[in-house]
Design a protein around this motif. Structure first.
Motif, mmCIF file in Angstrom:
data_model
loop_
_atom_site.group_PDB
_atom_site.id
_atom_site.type_symbol
_atom_site.label_atom_id
_atom_site.label_comp_id
_atom_site.label_asym_id
_atom_site.label_seq_id
_atom_site.Cartn_x
_atom_site.Cartn_y
_atom_site.Cartn_z
ATOM 1 N N GLY A 25 0.801 -1.220 0.000
ATOM 2 C CA GLY A 25 0.000 0.000 0.000
ATOM 3 C C GLY A 25 0.825 1.256 0.000
ATOM 4 O O GLY A 25 1.807 1.393 -0.725
ATOM 5 N N LYS A 26 0.451 2.151 0.891
ATOM 6 C CA LYS A 26 1.019 3.489 0.931
ATOM 7 C C LYS A 26 2.356 3.581 1.660
ATOM 8 O O LYS A 26 3.042 4.587 1.564
ATOM 9 C CB LYS A 26 0.041 4.421 1.638
ATOM 10 N N ALA A 27 2.715 2.559 2.436
ATOM 11 C CA ALA A 27 3.891 2.636 3.311
ATOM 12 C C ALA A 27 5.120 1.977 2.687
ATOM 13 O O ALA A 27 5.014 0.995 1.957
ATOM 14 C CB ALA A 27 3.584 1.972 4.647
ATOM 15 N N LYS A 28 6.282 2.530 3.000
ATOM 16 C CA LYS A 28 7.585 1.961 2.651
ATOM 17 C C LYS A 28 8.472 2.084 3.880
ATOM 18 O O LYS A 28 8.411 3.077 4.610
ATOM 19 C CB LYS A 28 8.250 2.718 1.492
ATOM 20 N N ILE A 29 9.317 1.090 4.102
ATOM 21 C CA ILE A 29 10.223 1.119 5.254
ATOM 22 C C ILE A 29 11.438 1.983 4.928
ATOM 23 O O ILE A 29 11.922 2.000 3.793
ATOM 24 C CB ILE A 29 10.665 -0.310 5.651
ATOM 25 N N ARG A 30 11.931 2.701 5.945
ATOM 26 C CA ARG A 30 13.152 3.478 5.810
ATOM 27 C C ARG A 30 13.983 3.335 7.073
ATOM 28 O O ARG A 30 13.444 3.277 8.182
ATOM 29 C CB ARG A 30 12.848 4.959 5.578
ATOM 30 N N ILE A 31 15.289 3.306 6.897
ATOM 31 C CA ILE A 31 16.222 3.280 8.021
ATOM 32 C C ILE A 31 16.434 4.721 8.469
ATOM 33 O O ILE A 31 16.792 5.571 7.666
ATOM 34 C CB ILE A 31 17.578 2.652 7.613
ATOM 35 N N THR A 32 16.197 4.990 9.751
ATOM 36 C CA THR A 32 16.406 6.340 10.273
ATOM 37 C C THR A 32 17.734 6.465 11.016
ATOM 38 O O THR A 32 18.263 7.559 11.140
ATOM 39 C CB THR A 32 15.262 6.745 11.232
ATOM 40 N N GLN A 33 18.235 5.348 11.523
ATOM 41 C CA GLN A 33 19.519 5.329 12.230
ATOM 42 C C GLN A 33 20.202 4.001 11.959
ATOM 43 O O GLN A 33 19.549 2.965 11.902
ATOM 44 C CB GLN A 33 19.315 5.437 13.743
ATOM 45 N N GLY A 34 21.497 4.054 11.804
ATOM 46 C CA GLY A 34 22.312 2.856 11.676
ATOM 47 C C GLY A 34 23.479 2.987 12.632
ATOM 48 O O GLY A 34 23.292 3.075 13.845
ATOM 49 N N LEU A 35 24.673 3.059 12.075
ATOM 50 C CA LEU A 35 25.874 3.232 12.886
ATOM 51 C C LEU A 35 25.860 4.605 13.553
ATOM 52 O O LEU A 35 25.555 5.606 12.914
ATOM 53 C CB LEU A 35 27.119 3.108 12.001
ATOM 54 N N ARG A 36 26.170 4.625 14.839
ATOM 55 C CA ARG A 36 26.336 5.874 15.585
ATOM 56 C C ARG A 36 27.703 5.859 16.230
ATOM 57 O O ARG A 36 28.120 4.833 16.754
ATOM 58 C CB ARG A 36 25.327 5.971 16.729
ATOM 59 N N ASN A 37 28.376 6.991 16.228
ATOM 60 C CA ASN A 37 29.634 7.057 16.965
ATOM 61 C C ASN A 37 29.334 7.305 18.444
ATOM 62 O O ASN A 37 28.195 7.573 18.828
ATOM 63 C CB ASN A 37 30.592 8.096 16.352
ATOM 64 N N ASN A 38 30.346 7.201 19.261
ATOM 65 C CA ASN A 38 30.148 7.332 20.714
ATOM 66 C C ASN A 38 29.645 8.711 21.113
ATOM 67 O O ASN A 38 28.825 8.825 22.025
ATOM 68 C CB ASN A 38 31.430 6.975 21.460
ATOM 69 N N ALA A 39 30.109 9.761 20.425
ATOM 70 C CA ALA A 39 29.651 11.116 20.754
ATOM 71 C C ALA A 39 28.154 11.257 20.456
ATOM 72 O O ALA A 39 27.410 11.858 21.253
ATOM 73 C CB ALA A 39 30.453 12.157 19.980
ATOM 74 N N GLU A 40 27.708 10.719 19.345
ATOM 75 C CA GLU A 40 26.279 10.754 19.017
ATOM 76 C C GLU A 40 25.470 9.976 20.054
ATOM 77 O O GLU A 40 24.399 10.413 20.479
ATOM 78 C CB GLU A 40 26.033 10.177 17.620
ATOM 79 N N GLN A 41 25.999 8.838 20.467
ATOM 80 C CA GLN A 41 25.314 8.021 21.467
ATOM 81 C C GLN A 41 25.249 8.752 22.802
ATOM 82 O O GLN A 41 24.214 8.748 23.468
ATOM 83 C CB GLN A 41 26.018 6.670 21.627
ATOM 84 N N ASP A 42 26.348 9.387 23.194
ATOM 85 C CA ASP A 42 26.357 10.148 24.450
ATOM 86 C C ASP A 42 25.343 11.287 24.415
ATOM 87 O O ASP A 42 24.679 11.565 25.420
ATOM 88 C CB ASP A 42 27.752 10.694 24.748
ATOM 89 N N ALA A 43 25.212 11.956 23.272
ATOM 90 C CA ALA A 43 24.228 13.037 23.137
ATOM 91 C C ALA A 43 22.807 12.494 23.288
ATOM 92 O O ALA A 43 21.956 13.128 23.933
ATOM 93 C CB ALA A 43 24.393 13.742 21.798
ATOM 94 N N MET A 44 22.555 11.327 22.730
ATOM 95 C CA MET A 44 21.229 10.708 22.874
ATOM 96 C C MET A 44 20.991 10.296 24.329
ATOM 97 O O MET A 44 19.887 10.454 24.847
ATOM 98 C CB MET A 44 21.093 9.504 21.940
#
Length: 151
Positions: A25-44
């Protein structure tokens, strides 16, 4: 996608293709996040703690499977323009929620869904591997590109 661990890139491509085929139908899957570095993870990790917003992770930098390229977060793109994380909607009217159609396809490839976790359910999250935790991954050797070596 290109930054995921090389051992899972092709598989994720196949999963996306299968999900998109299943979601007729109308929906398609998309990846919003994959690999994250440690700084990105710490910010989250800071979000909801020392930064504004709701808590979205219990993992600090180095403590997430994302930090090793073996995890993805997804959304559904509706009619090519709107991102949705609605796990109950059935846009293709086949009496199965589109999100769960994707969950089943990921499971066929051995990916664990964060929605099945007992605590801190992470509905958009899928991870691959029999690593049991980031602790095992953090001890493995890395190649020249920074990816852990699976042997």
């Amino acid at each position: 996608m290109a930054k995921l661990h090389p051992s899972v890139r092709e598989e994720v491509t196949q999963i996306i293709a299968q999900c998109d085929k299943a979601l007729t139908g109308k929906a398609k899957i998309r990846i919003t996040q994959g690999l994250r570095n440690n700084a990105e993870q710490d910010a989250m990790y800071a979000q909801g703690r020392t930064a504004p917003g709701k808590k979205i992770t219990n993992a600090k930098g180095g403590q997430s499977i994302h930090n090793y390229g073996f995890a993805v977060d997804i959304c559904l793109i509706i009619e090519g323009k709107t991102a949705s994380w609605d796990t109950k909607k059935d846009w293709d009217n086949d009496k199965i929620a589109d999100w769960y159609e994707c969950v089943k396809i990921f499971a066929l490839y051995g990916w664990e869904w964060g929605g099945n976790w007992k605590t801190f359910k992470d509905m958009p999250h899928f991870e691959k591997g029999n690593f049991n935790s980031w602790r095992k991954l953090s001890k493995l050797k890395k190649d020249k590109n920074g990816y852990i070596i699976l042997s």
